[in-house]
Motif scaffolding. Sequence first.
Motif, PDB file in Angstrom:
ATOM      1  N   GLN A 393       0.825  -1.210   0.000  1.00 37.95           N
ATOM      2  CA  GLN A 393       0.000   0.000   0.000  1.00 37.95           C
ATOM      3  C   GLN A 393       0.859   1.260   0.000  1.00 37.95           C
ATOM      4  OE1 GLN A 393      -2.692  -0.871   3.220  1.00 37.95           O
ATOM      5  NE2 GLN A 393      -3.818  -2.355   1.969  1.00 37.95           N
ATOM      6  N   CYS A 396       1.606   1.763  -3.416  1.00 37.90           N
ATOM      7  CA  CYS A 396       0.390   1.762  -4.238  1.00 37.90           C
ATOM      8  C   CYS A 396       0.494   0.736  -5.368  1.00 37.90           C
ATOM      9  CB  CYS A 396       0.081   3.152  -4.786  1.00 37.90           C
ATOM     10  SG  CYS A 396      -0.286   4.346  -3.497  1.00 37.90           S
ATOM     11  N   LEU A 401      -5.020  -1.149  -3.346  1.00 39.89           N
ATOM     12  CA  LEU A 401      -5.946  -0.116  -2.864  1.00 39.89           C
ATOM     13  C   LEU A 401      -7.372  -0.657  -2.735  1.00 39.89           C
ATOM     14  CD1 LEU A 401      -4.638   2.931  -4.960  1.00 39.89           C
ATOM     15  CD2 LEU A 401      -3.918   2.134  -2.713  1.00 39.89           C
ATOM     16  N   VAL A 411      -4.207  10.748  -3.015  1.00 36.91           N
ATOM     17  CA  VAL A 411      -3.607   9.542  -2.454  1.00 36.91           C
ATOM     18  C   VAL A 411      -2.087   9.696  -2.372  1.00 36.91           C
ATOM     19  CG1 VAL A 411      -3.405   7.029  -2.728  1.00 36.91           C
ATOM     20  CG2 VAL A 411      -5.472   8.218  -3.528  1.00 36.91           C
ATOM     21  N   CYS A 413       1.542   8.098  -2.210  1.00 39.47           N
ATOM     22  CA  CYS A 413       2.216   6.850  -2.572  1.00 39.47           C
ATOM     23  C   CYS A 413       3.717   7.096  -2.608  1.00 39.47           C
ATOM     24  CB  CYS A 413       1.814   6.394  -3.981  1.00 39.47           C
ATOM     25  SG  CYS A 413       0.054   6.187  -4.259  1.00 39.47           S
ATOM     26  N   LYS A 423       1.740   3.934 -11.566  1.00 38.64           N
ATOM     27  CA  LYS A 423       1.257   4.133 -10.206  1.00 38.64           C
ATOM     28  C   LYS A 423       0.084   5.104 -10.197  1.00 38.64           C
ATOM     29  CE  LYS A 423       4.613   3.495  -7.461  1.00 38.64           C
ATOM     30  NZ  LYS A 423       5.591   3.334  -6.395  1.00 38.64           N
ATOM     31  N   VAL A 427      -3.931   4.529  -9.015  1.00 37.58           N
ATOM     32  CA  VAL A 427      -4.692   5.439  -8.160  1.00 37.58           C
ATOM     33  C   VAL A 427      -5.952   5.909  -8.891  1.00 37.58           C
ATOM     34  CG1 VAL A 427      -4.662   7.739  -7.107  1.00 37.58           C
ATOM     35  CG2 VAL A 427      -2.716   6.180  -6.803  1.00 37.58           C
ATOM     36  N   MET A 435      -2.628  12.310  -6.919  1.00 33.76           N
ATOM     37  CA  MET A 435      -1.623  11.513  -6.208  1.00 33.76           C
ATOM     38  C   MET A 435      -0.475  12.415  -5.783  1.00 33.76           C
ATOM     39  SD  MET A 435       0.538   8.158  -7.527  1.00 33.76           S
ATOM     40  CE  MET A 435       1.343   8.902  -8.944  1.00 33.76           C
TER      41      MET A 435
END
Length: 772
Positions: A393, A396, A401, A411, A413, A423, A427, A435
């Motif tokens: 996690q 990511c 997720l 988010v 990461c 990545k 997300v 992100m």
Amino acid sequence: MGEFKCGFTSFSVLLLFISFNLVLVHGQLLPIVNDYGENTSQIQIYIVHVLKPVGSNFLSAEDLENWHMSFLPNTTLDTGEPRLLYSYKEAISGFAARLTPAEVRAMENMDGFLDAEPSQRLELQTTYTHELLNLSTLFGAWSTSNSFYGEGIVIGVLDSGIHFPHPSFDDTGMPPRPRGWNASCYLQRPSCNGKVIGAQSFKKGNTTIPPTDIDNGHGTHVAGIAAGNFMDNAEVLGQARGRAAGMAPKAFISVYKVCWADIGCEDSGVLAGIDKAMQDGVHILQMSFGSQKNSLPTSLEGDSVAVATYSAMQKGIFPCTAAGNYGPDPRTLGHAAPWDMVVGATSTDRRIRATVTLGNGKQFHGETAYQPNTVTNKFLPLVFPGSNGQLDQQFCHNNSLNGINVRGKIVMCYIGNLKNIEKGDIVMNAGGAGMILMNYYVPGFTTSSDAHHLPVSHVSDKDAIEIKDYFANSSSPTAKITFGGTIFGARPAPALAYFSSRGPAGYNGNIVKPDVTAPGVNILSAWPVEVGPFPSGLKTKTFNFLSGTSMAAPHVSGIVALIMSKLKNDNKRQWSTSEIQSALITTANTFDLDGKPIFDEATLNSSANILQRGAGQVNATNAMDPGLVYNIEPNEYIAYLCGIFYNNSRTVQKFTKNNTQYCTRSISGEQLNYPSIGIPIKSRLAKITVSRTVTNVGDAREIYNAKIVEPPNVKIDLSQYSLSFTRVEQQITYSITFTMKGAHPGFGVIEQGELSWVSNKHTVTSPIYIAF
Ligand SMILES: *[C@@H]1O[C@H](CO)[C@@H](O)[C@H](O)[C@H]1NC(C)=O
Ligand SMILES: *[C@@H]1O[C@H](CO)[C@@H](O)[C@H](O)[C@H]1NC(C)=O
Ligand SMILES: *[C@@H]1O[C@H](CO)[C@@H](O)[C@H](O)[C@H]1NC(C)=O
Ligand SMILES: *[C@@H]1O[C@H](CO)[C@@H](O)[C@H](O)[C@H]1NC(C)=O
Ligand SMILES: *[C@@H]1O[C@H](CO)[C@@H](O)[C@H](O)[C@H]1NC(C)=O
Ligand SMILES: *[C@@H]1O[C@H](CO)[C@@H](O)[C@H](O)[C@H]1NC(C)=O
Ligand SMILES: *[C@@H]1O[C@H](CO)[C@@H](O)[C@H](O)[C@H]1NC(C)=O
Ligand SMILES: *[C@@H]1O[C@H](CO)[C@@H](O)[C@H](O)[C@H]1NC(C)=O
Ligand SMILES: *[C@@H]1O[C@H](CO)[C@@H](O)[C@H](O)[C@H]1NC(C)=O
Ligand SMILES: *[C@@H]1O[C@H](CO)[C@@H](O)[C@H](O)[C@H]1NC(C)=O
Ligand SMILES: *[C@@H]1O[C@H](CO)[C@@H](O)[C@H](O)[C@H]1NC(C)=O
């Protein structure tokens, strides 16, 4: 035909090994491929070094090939595939063939056999992050009068091919091809033109595959950096807009596709590319590949590129390589031969700004190339799925997720394991609105302006720590990402990228590597496909940001083309490859744009040392007019190799391809007339004297005075403190003596210093490395 016998004379040895023809496995009869009880899965591609018998002289390529074939058990495998993949003519004395270990062992006793090793997979040295650069302003090289933009010089680009239709490879304004140029070119249109004057491919002996670059983009990008033609309004998603051009916009490009999506850049093909480029008559070998991280060379002969480029260098062809992307750990270099220019990567002063504002008002400037203007200025909930300590996690990873509510949220990461853009996709697919891509301590301050598909800000480790603190201490954390466009003047710049591989090599006799650094973070160059979230698929004029020492090396290849074409156009003597290396090394800058030592982005607050940044940032303007150069005579390299390999003539012959040459003289690494100086001091009482010879390529009458920066524990004395020249090409030899000032600081400690020769026009600096 007498020459060929040597391969066969020992053939009887084979008979001794003959054992079974069939083996019984689980009650089934399985055919096996050879007489040694080996099965097909043991067939590998080997690079086999052989030396011609004394007095032999193969006149035709066919003779050479027949001689190479005489080492093989037979010409084809049971599958019908040919055993012999490549019969090398120039790069090495030897061939590449499909063999099993026992078949190789059988060859070992044949006359002329020297050495065989499995063909290794090499990797392109991009980090999959993406970058840009206004070359003309950054280097200022073209503003110097009569630089000729690399005109007349051919850069051999060994890479993943080229995207022919890209306007960076338009032939507008190109001079006629070099006289006698006869490299072949893939015929199907679009193909070669007056800019790209050769395009060939090398994949396991198959030369018919188009050298296009649609499966990768790397080769297109690299060729664009080295020699892309002028192109107005280059941009990535509207960012970094400007006039794009490679370092040497009028140099020719000859493409050797040796890197493939499925097999990487495999030794046998790489050597075939170098071999062909040498025959074609390129001036520069641009090579942004190196060993994989877990198989870095541990000796000069373990670097197949170094063995081949030895021959290239002897013919005046300049080998330029990427240091590797395996920093910041020490001893991570992909190449370290003295004759290979080894280039590390730095960040530029440009950022494609994406600012994170936290709910508490704190702001952090990160980067991204995709900067949509539709983003609302609203704070969104901030979520860090990895705050529970789960690695999946934190990074990511795909499917990590699931079960976490990231919908409509920003988010957090960590960078790593996956490509940054992938990545972002994960997300986005999980419903995230944006992100924050966070560095951890290893990537430090190096960020990338990737062409993401959703709002992203890639922030430094330092910023990430504060963002995580805020997240941990806030009951309802929020954040927003806003875009600041293209910003120049970022500081510190240039700064060493965390990923840039670092020395020492440990096996090259303390020769300082990398040699120099060049821009290699978020470099803008040609790209085969449109990037970003809404690719139309129609544009051909596409660019992308990439990072890696892959991007740094072609800057230097381009500068070398500028130097060569200037010498040519000024009707001056062409410099040897070591003299060109000298020009690049002695004029590099160890200071950044603010006059501070070059910063190491892998640290919080340290500058990069000599084993990390070499002589420093290459300075094209200075390199074109170095004043003095250090040359290395071909015989000196032989003495150096004899020193490195403890007078083992056979090993040295692998490089020299001359089996009548034996080690009669050896020198240690520091005695090579290299422009940088690496001195091992293993005892307090050591007193080491080396000599250096400079050649005047500046004004006829020029007086240089020594300026020394001593390493803290070492005293430096010179045989003379002034060099007074009265004519061009005059050589002066001086000597340098190193003694300890105090106690030995302990084995493994390193120190650095500098020796500069300063005239009223030139500063010629030798970086000094002390290996205690
Ligand atoms: C080549 O030699 C191998 C043994 O080394 C044998 O198994 C194979 O059948 C031979 N192939 C041909 C076409 O002769
Ligand atoms: C072939 O040899 C390899 C390596 O020795 C072995 O792992 C493999 O099981 C063998 N395969 C067969 C079909 O015998
Ligand atoms: C890039 O270089 C060109 C040519 O020197 C110059 O006109 C332009 O202003 C530069 N752009 C930036 C953003 O520095
Ligand atoms: C190159 O070096 C010169 C003088 O040493 C300096 O003035 C110039 O700014 C340098 N150029 C770059 C791009 O660093
Ligand atoms: C050019 O190369 C082709 C093969 O690629 C060869 O047949 C031809 O003889 C060469 N011409 C010259 C002038 O070297
Ligand atoms: C070379 O590769 C092409 C394309 O993959 C293939 O069609 C062709 O059969 C191959 N030729 C040989 C000799 O393996
Ligand atoms: C994530 O994995 C799913 C399958 O589990 C796949 O369909 C999807 O393409 C992957 N996404 C990315 C960005 O790799
Ligand atoms: C936030 O929490 C961390 C522990 O997660 C703590 O070390 C830090 O001091 C806190 N910072 C503030 C500003 O309260
Ligand atoms: C550099 O960082 C270290 C660790 O954070 C710190 O102890 C040291 O004081 C810093 N040095 C300078 C010059 O800022
Ligand atoms: C190589 O041999 C010479 C004498 O022929 C000797 O002086 C030298 O020390 C030897 N070098 C090495 C590295 O063994
Ligand atoms: C090989 O080495 C011998 C002995 O040093 C020398 O005479 C000869 O010229 C060399 N041959 C080549 C092709 O360089």
